[in-house]
Motif scaffolding. Structure first.
Motif, PDB file in Angstrom:
ATOM      1  N   UNK A   3      44.343 -12.759  28.609  1.00 45.72           N
ATOM      2  CA  UNK A   3      42.750 -12.473  29.213  1.00 45.72           C
ATOM      3  C   UNK A   3      42.989 -13.155  30.438  1.00 45.72           C
ATOM      4  N   UNK A   4      42.698 -12.459  31.627  1.00 44.17           N
ATOM      5  CA  UNK A   4      42.440 -12.943  32.977  1.00 44.17           C
ATOM      6  C   UNK A   4      41.135 -12.804  33.420  1.00 44.17           C
ATOM      7  N   UNK A   5      40.345 -14.030  33.424  1.00 46.74           N
ATOM      8  CA  UNK A   5      38.978 -14.058  33.800  1.00 46.74           C
ATOM      9  C   UNK A   5      37.945 -13.061  32.658  1.00 46.74           C
ATOM     10  N   UNK A  48      25.597 -13.014  31.720  1.00 50.93           N
ATOM     11  CA  UNK A  48      24.947 -11.892  31.325  1.00 50.93           C
ATOM     12  C   UNK A  48      26.017 -10.674  30.797  1.00 50.93           C
ATOM     13  N   UNK A  49      27.321 -10.779  31.074  1.00 48.20           N
ATOM     14  CA  UNK A  49      28.155 -10.004  30.709  1.00 48.20           C
ATOM     15  C   UNK A  49      28.768 -10.318  29.529  1.00 48.20           C
ATOM     16  N   UNK A  50      28.681  -9.349  28.399  1.00 47.71           N
ATOM     17  CA  UNK A  50      29.272  -9.577  27.166  1.00 47.71           C
ATOM     18  C   UNK A  50      30.809  -8.604  26.710  1.00 47.71           C
ATOM     19  N   UNK A  51      30.916  -7.739  27.863  1.00 46.01           N
ATOM     20  CA  UNK A  51      32.126  -7.023  27.415  1.00 46.01           C
ATOM     21  C   UNK A  51      33.426  -7.735  27.373  1.00 46.01           C
ATOM     22  N   UNK A  52      33.638  -8.617  27.767  1.00 43.18           N
ATOM     23  CA  UNK A  52      34.971  -9.359  27.295  1.00 43.18           C
ATOM     24  C   UNK A  52      35.047  -9.609  25.882  1.00 43.18           C
ATOM     25  N   UNK A  53      33.880 -10.451  25.388  1.00 38.64           N
ATOM     26  CA  UNK A  53      34.027 -10.740  24.184  1.00 38.64           C
ATOM     27  C   UNK A  53      33.970  -9.574  23.241  1.00 38.64           C
ATOM     28  N   UNK A  54      33.413  -8.530  23.571  1.00 43.90           N
ATOM     29  CA  UNK A  54      33.123  -7.318  22.337  1.00 43.90           C
ATOM     30  C   UNK A  54      34.375  -6.828  22.379  1.00 43.90           C
ATOM     31  N   UNK A 109      33.870 -20.574  28.230  1.00 44.58           N
ATOM     32  CA  UNK A 109      33.745 -21.335  27.096  1.00 44.58           C
ATOM     33  C   UNK A 109      33.283 -20.397  25.929  1.00 44.58           C
ATOM     34  N   UNK A 110      32.752 -19.254  26.094  1.00 50.14           N
ATOM     35  CA  UNK A 110      32.274 -18.512  25.117  1.00 50.14           C
ATOM     36  C   UNK A 110      33.486 -17.965  24.187  1.00 50.14           C
ATOM     37  N   UNK A 111      34.143 -17.327  25.200  1.00 47.16           N
ATOM     38  CA  UNK A 111      35.393 -16.629  24.555  1.00 47.16           C
ATOM     39  C   UNK A 111      36.395 -17.875  23.974  1.00 47.16           C
ATOM     40  N   UNK A 112      36.715 -19.011  24.403  1.00 47.54           N
ATOM     41  CA  UNK A 112      37.354 -19.961  23.717  1.00 47.54           C
ATOM     42  C   UNK A 112      36.641 -20.522  22.576  1.00 47.54           C
TER      43      UNK A 112
END
Length: 347
Positions: A35-37, A42-48, A74-77
């Motif tokens: 994962x890079x950045x 307001x974006x949720x695409x990475x975690x989705x 922080x959300x991803x981790x």
């Protein structure tokens, strides 16, 4: 695409449509990813995307500490506690101005994450962050001096990370918000690779300026793509309603001159007088994507989240480079004339 079990001779690169921001995910197969950045507020695409395909994050890189790149770290981790193996951060500003990084550092004390490592090269040589089965991710820039200089000048873009993914003979360059200083550094420290050839690159600073001197911007953009790096495909992660004028005409003109195929995640007012007239132009978009077919506007009434390419998905292997939906996208762009549609990258 997005198959869970890719062979290590290939990987799948997602350049996510997160609006005005950046997030790139490399699927390695077997439920693993780099994962890079992680995208802006307001974006949720990475975690989705991660929830859909990923069990383990091999490497998480924060290439730049502006909120449009690191807000969701922080959300991803939090979602991948005990399932993230390596974390790399820049220190491009004072600790007081690193809220997302500090949040992760404090969480790391709970032993849920590995200790974050500094994102710096040493002696000008590329630093390998991940290598396995023909797939290698290396940091090309910055070094300690660039990080210190960015803190002294207050220009954090000046030390934004530049990384290169090698998948056997293919190369993908991730540019963050890198300024001309980064590219001149690479030309000096990697002269044997000048210009730096790549199959795909993310265009630095969302197609915006690469220097603090607007008067010299056109010449610098021309030098960047004529002399320093030459991509076959240039991905611009940009938001429809951004107020920065991204992507800039100087950037697009310089890329067009090289023959690069430009793929913007979202359409902007520089391409169309009536964005709502072209909101339905695109066929099926790769999911997840922030763009929507429903009318969405800012508080000031400007259109937002209008797809151009949407999320760009590239299957990269020694045998081929396949960008999902590219042929259909080209037909959509070439065949659409409603609403004063005049894409800036094809003028």
């Amino acid at each position: 695409m997005a198959v869970k079990n890719l062979p290590y001779a290939s990987c799948e690169c997602w350049f996510l449509d997160v609006g005005q921001g950046a997030s790139n995910v490399i699927l390695l197969g077997g439920g693993r990813a780099i994962v890079m950045d992680c995208g802006p507020r307001g974006s949720q695409q990475t975690i989705e995307l991660l929830r859909r395909y990923v069990d383990t994050i091999e490497v998480l890189v924060v290439s730049h500490n502006d909120a449009d790149h690191d807000f969701n770290v922080p959300q991803v981790l939090h979602q991948y506690r005990k399932a993230t193996k390596k974390i790399f951060f820049l220190q491009d500003r004072s600790a007081a101005d690193l809220p997302q990084t500090l949040a992760v550092l404090r969480s790391a004390k709970e032993d849920d994450f590995p200790a974050p490592r500094r994102l710096e090269v040493d002696d000008g040589a590329p630093r390998v962050l991940f290598s396995e089965g023909g797939v290698q991710l290396s940091l090309l820039y910055p070094d300690l001096r660039a990080n210190l200089e960015a803190q002294a000048t207050g220009d954090s873009n000046q030390t934004s990370g530049v990384l290169r993914l090698r998948c056997n003979g293919r190369r993908v360059v991730f540019s963050g918000d890198a300024t001309i200083e980064a590219w001149e550094y690479l030309a000096a420290h990697m002269p044997e690779t000048k210009p730096l050839l790549c199959d795909i690159m993310t265009v630095p600073h969302h197609g915006g300026r690469i220097s603090r001197d607007p008067a010299g911007e056109e010449a610098l953009q021309t030098r960047l793509y004529a002399d320093l790096i030459k991509p076959q495909y240039a991905v611009i992660s940009v938001g429809t309603s951004n107020l920065h004028g991204h992507p800039k005409a100087e950037t697009l003109n310089a890329l067009v001159e090289t023959g690069a195929t430009i793929l913007c995640t979202e359409m902007t007012e520089r391409c169309c007088d009536d964005l709502e007239a072209v909101r339905f132009m695109r066929g099926r978009l790769a999911s997840p994507s922030r763009s929507t077919r429903e009318t969405t506007k800012t508080q000031s009434g400007r259109s937002r989240d209008v797809a151009c390419f949407g999320s760009v998905v590239a299957e990269v292997s020694d045998e081929h480079l396949l960008i999902s939906g590219l042929d259909r996208y080209m037909r959509d762009v070439q065949g659409h004339t409603a609403g004063g549609f005049n894409p800036a990258c094809r003028r």
